[in-house]
Design a protein around this motif. Structure first.
Motif, short mmCIF file in Angstrom:
data_model
loop_
_atom_site.label_atom_id
_atom_site.label_comp_id
_atom_site.label_asym_id
_atom_site.label_seq_id
_atom_site.Cartn_x
_atom_site.Cartn_y
_atom_site.Cartn_z
N LEU A 174 0.83 -1.20 0.00
CA LEU A 174 0.00 0.00 0.00
C LEU A 174 0.87 1.25 0.00
O LEU A 174 1.78 1.38 0.81
CB LEU A 174 -0.90 -0.02 1.24
CG LEU A 174 -2.08 0.94 1.23
CD1 LEU A 174 -2.99 0.66 0.04
CD2 LEU A 174 -2.86 0.82 2.53
N GLY A 175 0.62 2.14 -0.91
CA GLY A 175 1.39 3.37 -1.01
C GLY A 175 1.02 4.10 -2.29
O GLY A 175 0.18 3.65 -3.08
N VAL A 176 1.65 5.23 -2.51
CA VAL A 176 1.40 6.02 -3.71
C VAL A 176 2.08 5.35 -4.90
O VAL A 176 3.25 4.98 -4.82
CB VAL A 176 1.92 7.46 -3.54
CG1 VAL A 176 1.75 8.26 -4.82
CG2 VAL A 176 1.22 8.15 -2.37
N CYS A 177 1.35 5.21 -5.99
CA CYS A 177 1.90 4.65 -7.22
C CYS A 177 1.84 5.73 -8.30
O CYS A 177 0.86 6.48 -8.38
CB CYS A 177 1.08 3.45 -7.70
SG CYS A 177 1.10 2.08 -6.57
N VAL A 178 2.87 5.79 -9.12
CA VAL A 178 2.93 6.77 -10.20
C VAL A 178 3.21 6.05 -11.51
O VAL A 178 4.10 5.21 -11.58
CB VAL A 178 4.05 7.81 -9.94
CG1 VAL A 178 4.09 8.84 -11.07
CG2 VAL A 178 3.88 8.49 -8.60
N THR A 179 2.44 6.38 -12.51
CA THR A 179 2.69 5.90 -13.86
C THR A 179 2.91 7.12 -14.73
O THR A 179 2.10 8.04 -14.75
CB THR A 179 1.49 5.09 -14.41
OG1 THR A 179 1.19 4.04 -13.50
CG2 THR A 179 1.81 4.52 -15.78
N ILE A 180 4.03 7.13 -15.46
CA ILE A 180 4.38 8.26 -16.30
C ILE A 180 4.22 7.86 -17.76
O ILE A 180 4.75 6.83 -18.19
CB ILE A 180 5.83 8.71 -16.03
CG1 ILE A 180 5.96 9.15 -14.57
CG2 ILE A 180 6.25 9.81 -16.99
CD1 ILE A 180 7.37 9.41 -14.12
N LEU A 181 3.50 8.67 -18.49
CA LEU A 181 3.38 8.50 -19.94
C LEU A 181 4.11 9.69 -20.56
O LEU A 181 3.58 10.81 -20.56
CB LEU A 181 1.91 8.48 -20.38
CG LEU A 181 1.06 7.35 -19.80
CD1 LEU A 181 -0.38 7.48 -20.27
CD2 LEU A 181 1.62 6.00 -20.20
N PRO A 182 5.33 9.49 -21.03
CA PRO A 182 6.13 10.61 -21.54
C PRO A 182 5.35 11.49 -22.51
O PRO A 182 4.68 11.00 -23.42
CB PRO A 182 7.31 9.93 -22.22
CG PRO A 182 7.45 8.63 -21.49
CD PRO A 182 6.03 8.21 -21.18
N GLU A 183 5.43 12.78 -22.26
CA GLU A 183 4.80 13.84 -23.04
C GLU A 183 3.29 13.89 -22.92
O GLU A 183 2.68 14.86 -23.34
CB GLU A 183 5.23 13.77 -24.51
CG GLU A 183 6.72 13.95 -24.70
CD GLU A 183 7.12 13.98 -26.16
OE1 GLU A 183 6.26 14.21 -27.03
OE2 GLU A 183 8.32 13.77 -26.42
N ALA A 184 2.64 12.87 -22.37
CA ALA A 184 1.19 12.87 -22.22
C ALA A 184 0.76 13.28 -20.82
O ALA A 184 -0.24 13.97 -20.64
CB ALA A 184 0.62 11.51 -22.56
N GLY A 185 1.51 12.82 -19.80
CA GLY A 185 1.16 13.14 -18.43
C GLY A 185 1.45 11.99 -17.48
O GLY A 185 2.17 11.06 -17.83
N GLU A 186 0.87 12.07 -16.31
CA GLU A 186 1.11 11.09 -15.26
C GLU A 186 -0.21 10.73 -14.58
O GLU A 186 -1.15 11.51 -14.57
CB GLU A 186 2.05 11.65 -14.18
CG GLU A 186 3.40 12.08 -14.67
CD GLU A 186 3.42 13.45 -15.32
OE1 GLU A 186 2.53 14.28 -15.03
OE2 GLU A 186 4.31 13.70 -16.15
N MET A 187 -0.21 9.53 -13.99
CA MET A 187 -1.33 9.09 -13.14
C MET A 187 -0.75 8.78 -11.77
O MET A 187 0.18 7.98 -11.65
CB MET A 187 -2.00 7.85 -13.71
CG MET A 187 -2.92 7.12 -12.72
SD MET A 187 -4.44 7.99 -12.33
CE MET A 187 -5.48 7.42 -13.67
N PHE A 188 -1.28 9.43 -10.76
CA PHE A 188 -0.94 9.14 -9.38
C PHE A 188 -2.11 8.39 -8.78
O PHE A 188 -3.25 8.85 -8.86
CB PHE A 188 -0.70 10.43 -8.58
CG PHE A 188 0.49 11.20 -9.03
CD1 PHE A 188 1.70 11.06 -8.37
CD2 PHE A 188 0.42 12.06 -10.10
CE1 PHE A 188 2.81 11.78 -8.78
CE2 PHE A 188 1.52 12.78 -10.53
CZ PHE A 188 2.73 12.64 -9.86
N GLU A 189 -1.84 7.25 -8.18
CA GLU A 189 -2.86 6.48 -7.46
C GLU A 189 -2.49 6.56 -5.98
O GLU A 189 -1.41 6.14 -5.58
CB GLU A 189 -2.89 5.04 -7.93
CG GLU A 189 -3.96 4.22 -7.24
CD GLU A 189 -3.93 2.76 -7.66
OE1 GLU A 189 -4.80 2.02 -7.17
OE2 GLU A 189 -3.05 2.36 -8.45
N ILE A 190 -3.39 7.14 -5.19
CA ILE A 190 -3.09 7.43 -3.79
C ILE A 190 -4.17 6.81 -2.90
O ILE A 190 -5.33 7.22 -2.96
CB ILE A 190 -3.05 8.96 -3.55
CG1 ILE A 190 -2.10 9.63 -4.56
CG2 ILE A 190 -2.68 9.27 -2.11
CD1 ILE A 190 -2.25 11.12 -4.67
#
Length: 173
Positions: A20-36
């Protein structure tokens, strides 16, 4: 002009991602998704926070105005761009935790004057109150903390000096 669109919703119906924790997915030039992972007043939720680069693939929430269309757009976006989250989603139970559990905001960087004198007292701003930047890594908080520390060190170092606010405008607030 805004550089990023902040799209955030508090959702039920996503299985936790161990550990359990913060997850980050980076899509270069498109943006990011933070799951908190978080807790609301009533239930545990997952905060899904998309930082979309303007006019790129993740910037698809422009026409969304209500929680139903926001939820559907989030499902579609997660399915297309974030398969790890989609695989943990219980689509039939996936919903915003309450009527006000979502937000969209565009961030326009700005630099403001870092001080003002009100009734003879110097007021110094820190962080986002002075330097509003792309919020990708919490620079406002980091910058405010650093600024406060440096201001403290400077005041201690020059505690016996005479302060001369020549050129500082006075405000009658």
């Amino acid at each position: 002009m805004p550089q990023r669109k902040c799209i955030v919703g508090y959702f039920k119906g996503i299985k936790p991602n161990p550990p359990l924790g913060v997850c980050v997915t980076i899509l270069p030039e498109a943006g990011e998704m933070f799951e908190i992972p978080a807790f609301t007043e009533h239930v545990p939720v997952n905060i899904l926070f998309i930082m979309a680069t303007q006019n790129r693939e993740l910037d698809v929430f422009k026409t969304v105005k209500n929680k139903g269309s926001f939820t559907q757009k989030m499902i579609d976006t997660i399915k297309q761009y974030f398969p790890d989250i989609y695989n943990r989603m219980e689509e039939q139970n996936f919903l915003i935790c309450d009527d006000k559990g979502f937000l969209q905001k565009a961030i326009t960087p700005v630099i403001r004057k870092p001080y003002i004198v009100i009734k003879g007292k110097l007021i110094v701003g820190c962080g986002d109150s002075v330097f509003l930047n792309d919020p990708i890594t919490g620079q406002g908080c980091n910058l405010a903390s650093y600024c406060a520390e440096q201001l403290y060190e400077t005041l201690i170092q020059y505690k016996d000096a005479n302060w001369n606010p020549i050129g500082i405008e006075q405000s009658s607030m």
